[in-house]
Design an enzyme around this catalytic site. Structure first.
Site, mmCIF file in Angstrom:
data_model
loop_
_atom_site.group_PDB
_atom_site.id
_atom_site.type_symbol
_atom_site.label_atom_id
_atom_site.label_comp_id
_atom_site.label_asym_id
_atom_site.label_seq_id
_atom_site.Cartn_x
_atom_site.Cartn_y
_atom_site.Cartn_z
ATOM 1 N N GLU A 1 3.428 -11.578 12.748
ATOM 2 C CA GLU A 1 2.643 -12.289 13.754
ATOM 3 C C GLU A 1 2.881 -13.796 13.707
ATOM 4 O OE1 GLU A 1 -1.972 -12.446 15.290
ATOM 5 O OE2 GLU A 1 -1.436 -11.169 13.603
ATOM 6 N N ARG B 1 0.800 -1.221 0.000
ATOM 7 C CA ARG B 1 0.000 0.000 0.000
ATOM 8 C C ARG B 1 0.834 1.273 0.000
ATOM 9 N NH1 ARG B 1 -2.996 -3.674 3.183
ATOM 10 N NH2 ARG B 1 -4.871 -4.303 2.076
#
Length: 179
Positions: free
Chosen positions: A103, A66
């Site tokens: 994560e 992005r």
């Protein structure tokens, strides 16, 4: 309504995405609205001119993926170069690499060698800062190239995750989201 409040009101909110317990803030509605996109870009450019009066960065580094949407437009407005930082194995030629924790394991970012020249000043941009791992990896790539990161810019920050504490320069987020 301020430009920040207006832009925040346009974000998509998706509870339970990508998994239960997470509320995903979707920036894509901003790109579907030409006026909102102009407000977003103008806000960041104004911030940079205000934060660094009399000088602009040499390079805008945009993070995969992005940061690629915002970085080239902001770079063009500032008269700066744009350099992409991509996920491993996506760039041709010789690349510097930096590993970072996600994560569910580790990942790698790459930047083409010599894309940032020694002594150049850099602003790193992405849509969101959470734990700060990917932004920190981008900062490491800038340092390896001999550049100096002036600031990290984000549309959204999750300050409760303290990602900004991992970074080697100040951060600016237009919107701070609560947990």
């Amino acid at each position: 309504m301020s430009d920040v409040a207006h832009l925040k009101s346009l974000l998509g909110v998706h509870p339970g995405f990508p998994k239960e317990g997470i509320t995903f803030l979707d920036i894509f509605p901003l790109f579907q609205n030409p006026k909102a996109l102009e407000e977003l870009i103008t806000h960041f450019v104004h911030h940079i001119y205000t934060r660094f009066p009399g000088s602009t960065p040499d390079v805008i580094v945009g993070l995969d993926a992005r940061g690629f949407l915002l970085g080239p437009i902001i770079a063009l407005r500032l008269g700066a170069a744009f350099v992409p930082v991509r996920k491993g194995g996506k760039l041709p030629g010789e690349c510097e690499i930096a590993k970072y924790e996600k994560e569910y394991g580790a990942d790698v970012f790459e930047m083409q060698k010599a894309a940032v020249k020694p002594g150049q000043t850099v602003i790193v941009i992405d849509d969101l800062i959470a734990t700060g791992g990917s932004a920190a990896a981008a900062g490491e790539l800038v340092r390896k190239a001999g550049g100096k990161t002036l600031e990290y810019l984000f549309i959204v920050s999750l300050p409760f995750l303290k990602g900004h504490e991992k970074l080697d320069a100040p951060t600016y987020a237009m919107i701070e989201a609560e947990d």
